[in-house]
Design a protein around this motif. Structure first.
Motif, PDB file in Angstrom:
ATOM      1  N   GLY A 120     -22.611  49.470 -49.826  1.00 21.64           N
ATOM      2  CA  GLY A 120     -21.509  50.351 -49.468  1.00 21.64           C
ATOM      3  C   GLY A 120     -21.309  51.447 -50.496  1.00 21.64           C
ATOM      4  N   ILE A 121     -21.281  52.686 -50.040  1.00 22.89           N
ATOM      5  CA  ILE A 121     -21.052  53.832 -50.921  1.00 22.89           C
ATOM      6  C   ILE A 121     -19.796  54.564 -50.466  1.00 22.89           C
ATOM      7  CG2 ILE A 121     -21.969  56.036 -51.746  1.00 22.89           C
ATOM      8  CD1 ILE A 121     -24.762  54.995 -51.333  1.00 22.89           C
ATOM      9  N   ALA A 162     -20.175  39.831 -60.828  1.00 20.88           N
ATOM     10  CA  ALA A 162     -19.802  38.557 -60.204  1.00 20.88           C
ATOM     11  C   ALA A 162     -19.216  38.771 -58.817  1.00 20.88           C
ATOM     12  CB  ALA A 162     -18.807  37.810 -61.090  1.00 20.88           C
ATOM     13  N   LYS A 163     -18.584  39.915 -58.605  1.00 22.05           N
ATOM     14  CA  LYS A 163     -17.975  40.210 -57.309  1.00 22.05           C
ATOM     15  C   LYS A 163     -18.944  40.872 -56.340  1.00 22.05           C
ATOM     16  CE  LYS A 163     -13.899  41.991 -57.491  1.00 22.05           C
ATOM     17  NZ  LYS A 163     -13.300  40.989 -56.589  1.00 22.05           N
ATOM     18  N   GLY A 164     -20.192  41.107 -56.799  1.00 21.77           N
ATOM     19  CA  GLY A 164     -21.182  41.724 -55.924  1.00 21.77           C
ATOM     20  C   GLY A 164     -21.162  43.239 -55.987  1.00 21.77           C
ATOM     21  N   VAL A 165     -20.452  43.801 -56.958  1.00 27.31           N
ATOM     22  CA  VAL A 165     -20.411  45.254 -57.120  1.00 27.31           C
ATOM     23  C   VAL A 165     -21.708  45.704 -57.791  1.00 27.31           C
ATOM     24  CG1 VAL A 165     -19.171  47.180 -58.177  1.00 27.31           C
ATOM     25  CG2 VAL A 165     -17.907  45.207 -57.315  1.00 27.31           C
ATOM     26  N   CYS A 166     -22.241  46.829 -57.358  1.00 26.83           N
ATOM     27  CA  CYS A 166     -23.474  47.346 -57.942  1.00 26.83           C
ATOM     28  C   CYS A 166     -23.251  48.768 -58.443  1.00 26.83           C
ATOM     29  CB  CYS A 166     -24.624  47.309 -56.937  1.00 26.83           C
ATOM     30  SG  CYS A 166     -24.470  48.498 -55.584  1.00 26.83           S
ATOM     31  N   LYS A 219     -30.723  45.737 -67.793  1.00 33.36           N
ATOM     32  CA  LYS A 219     -31.167  46.267 -66.509  1.00 33.36           C
ATOM     33  C   LYS A 219     -30.705  45.455 -65.295  1.00 33.36           C
ATOM     34  CE  LYS A 219     -35.316  48.597 -68.246  1.00 33.36           C
ATOM     35  NZ  LYS A 219     -36.796  48.742 -68.098  1.00 33.36           N
ATOM     36  N   THR A 220     -30.054  44.342 -65.527  1.00 32.29           N
ATOM     37  CA  THR A 220     -29.631  43.492 -64.409  1.00 32.29           C
ATOM     38  C   THR A 220     -28.756  44.209 -63.385  1.00 32.29           C
ATOM     39  OG1 THR A 220     -29.823  41.487 -65.740  1.00 32.29           O
ATOM     40  CG2 THR A 220     -28.417  41.354 -63.793  1.00 32.29           C
ATOM     41  N   PRO A 221     -27.780  45.054 -63.791  1.00 35.58           N
ATOM     42  CA  PRO A 221     -26.963  45.747 -62.786  1.00 35.58           C
ATOM     43  C   PRO A 221     -27.773  46.645 -61.846  1.00 35.58           C
ATOM     44  CG  PRO A 221     -25.917  45.864 -64.931  1.00 35.58           C
ATOM     45  CD  PRO A 221     -27.286  45.312 -65.158  1.00 35.58           C
ATOM     46  N   GLU A 222     -28.957  47.067 -62.282  1.00 37.76           N
ATOM     47  CA  GLU A 222     -29.791  47.914 -61.424  1.00 37.76           C
ATOM     48  C   GLU A 222     -30.899  47.116 -60.739  1.00 37.76           C
ATOM     49  OE1 GLU A 222     -31.153  51.263 -63.656  1.00 37.76           O
ATOM     50  OE2 GLU A 222     -29.179  52.236 -63.606  1.00 37.76           O
ATOM     51  N   GLN A 223     -30.817  45.784 -60.863  1.00 38.55           N
ATOM     52  CA  GLN A 223     -31.822  44.930 -60.241  1.00 38.55           C
ATOM     53  C   GLN A 223     -31.169  43.817 -59.430  1.00 38.55           C
ATOM     54  OE1 GLN A 223     -34.258  43.696 -63.573  1.00 38.55           O
ATOM     55  NE2 GLN A 223     -35.355  45.641 -63.642  1.00 38.55           N
ATOM     56  N   ALA A 232     -20.890  49.895 -54.207  1.00 43.40           N
ATOM     57  CA  ALA A 232     -21.361  50.674 -55.353  1.00 43.40           C
ATOM     58  C   ALA A 232     -20.200  51.381 -56.043  1.00 43.40           C
ATOM     59  CB  ALA A 232     -22.402  51.698 -54.896  1.00 43.40           C
ATOM     60  N   THR A 233     -20.251  51.410 -57.371  1.00 48.95           N
ATOM     61  CA  THR A 233     -19.225  52.094 -58.152  1.00 48.95           C
ATOM     62  C   THR A 233     -19.871  52.845 -59.312  1.00 48.95           C
ATOM     63  OG1 THR A 233     -17.051  51.804 -59.225  1.00 48.95           O
ATOM     64  CG2 THR A 233     -18.750  50.176 -59.740  1.00 48.95           C
ATOM     65  N   LEU A 234     -19.058  53.504 -60.116  1.00 52.12           N
ATOM     66  CA  LEU A 234     -19.559  54.330 -61.213  1.00 52.12           C
ATOM     67  C   LEU A 234     -20.482  53.551 -62.147  1.00 52.12           C
ATOM     68  CD1 LEU A 234     -16.246  56.206 -62.146  1.00 52.12           C
ATOM     69  CD2 LEU A 234     -18.185  57.116 -60.873  1.00 52.12           C
ATOM     70  N   SER A 235     -21.600  54.162 -62.495  1.00 52.64           N
ATOM     71  CA  SER A 235     -22.628  53.484 -63.280  1.00 52.64           C
ATOM     72  C   SER A 235     -22.163  53.104 -64.674  1.00 52.64           C
ATOM     73  CB  SER A 235     -23.875  54.370 -63.388  1.00 52.64           C
ATOM     74  OG  SER A 235     -24.380  54.685 -62.112  1.00 52.64           O
TER      75      SER A 235
END
Length: 328
Positions: A176-177, A152-156, A57-61, A135-138
């Motif tokens: 950013g979307i 690591a690059k701050g992408v969510c 769940k870390t990528p969504e938190q 933000a990029t594809l889930s």
């Protein structure tokens, strides 16, 4: 064919491929780790995959960004190749959260990548106290190792829970979307300014629910660095592209640029300037359940602000005076 200059350093051409090279390397690591399961080193992949599921769940938190990765010298070489720059029109206060529309998508989104996922253009110095998240594809975050590189690059993740988390935990977050999404990649042709935006209103609703300010941005030159082969909607190739997207989530685009030798054709982008102009934030009220009329109102205001931003800077960055944004 667009004119391109010979880069100052050959290493800029080589390092330009680093982002895709890293992703390829992480893809290769996966079968390698599976192979290790059948060797005496089996505890290594077992421990990683146990941790992978515990860390699901870390990528969504909020993710797990790394200042070290964002400051790799490779990103500076990529920035210098085009070059890529960022222009601020107004300060962003760390006391607010922001939802930023990134336009246009382009083919590989070089401008947003360099400006918001690295420190190559000095984002933290230009916007002190602001933490950018692109933000990029889930589904990228469900792939072992690839998720570590992206976080690591701050992408969510572009999922609703991930964006809600960032906009509701602390202040100074800038999400950013790329509003046009992968569909806009097929509109990425030199000398065009076509954006898929007219029916994309979900980001406005999300901003209203959190009281986040909307920030329009436009990246001049993003659609100029590659030529793309476009196919008629009735052609088998266009049907293949649509099928590919339904399976993988993005289009299979046929594009070309320059090669390593001047005058040759290849997959390297043309070394043309890319400039991301960050517009003035549009304040929004916080409404837990915004009505459709309220969403329409601020969506219209956002489109007007984006048009104004484009018109104010278009002649400075290579567009003609009579060129307009086209919303689909």
């Amino acid at each position: 064919m667009p004119y391109f200059k010979q880069p100052k350093h050959l290493q800029s051409l080589m390092l330009l491929q680093w982002p895709l090279s890293y992703l390829a390397m992480f893809w290769i690591l996966q079968p390698f780790f599976i192979y290790l399961l059948f060797t005496s080193l089996w505890p290594l992949p077992v421990l990683y995959f146990v941790w992978f599921f515990l860390d699901w769940k870390t990528p969504e938190q909020g993710g797990r960004r790394s200042a070290w990765v964002r400051n790799w010298c490779a990103w500076t070489h990529i920035k210098d190749y085009f070059p890529i720059t960022i222009q601020k029109t107004k300060d962003l206060s760390p006391e607010h959260n922001y939802l930023m529309g990134v336009h246009p998508h382009g083919l590989l989104t070089f401008g947003a990548f360099c400006n918001f996922c690295t420190e190559a253009t000095g984002f933290s110095k230009i916007f002190p106290g602001i933490t950018p998240h692109l933000a990029t594809l889930s589904w990228f975050f469900k792939i072992p190792f690839v998720r570590e590189y992206l976080m690591a690059k701050g992408v969510c993740s572009v999922s609703q829970p991930a964006i809600d988390y960032l906009l509701s935990h602390g202040t100074g977050n800038l999400v950013g979307i790329v509003v046009g999404g992968v569909g806009e990649a097929l509109q990425s042709v030199p000398n065009t300014t076509t954006l898929i935006l007219r029916k994309r209103k979900g980001f406005v609703r999300t901003a209203l629910q959190h009281g986040a300010h909307l920030v329009p941005t436009f990246t001049f030159g993003e659609t100029e660095v590659y030529d793309q082969v476009l196919f008629h909607k009735d052609s088998w190739m266009h049907k293949f592209q649509s099928c590919f997207r339904s399976i993988f989530g993005f289009y299979f685009c046929v594009f070309y640029g320059r090669g390593f030798c001047q005058g040759s054709t290849g997959l390297l982008p043309y070394s043309l300037p890319i400039v991301t102009v960050v517009g003035e934030p549009l304040p929004l009220p916080k409404i837990e359940k915004p009505s459709q009329e309220m969403v329409e109102k601020y969506h219209t205001l956002y489109m007007d602000a984006l048009c104004k931003l484009f018109d104010q800077h278009k002649t400075q960055y290579g567009c003609s005076e009579d060129q307009k944004l086209l919303f689909l």
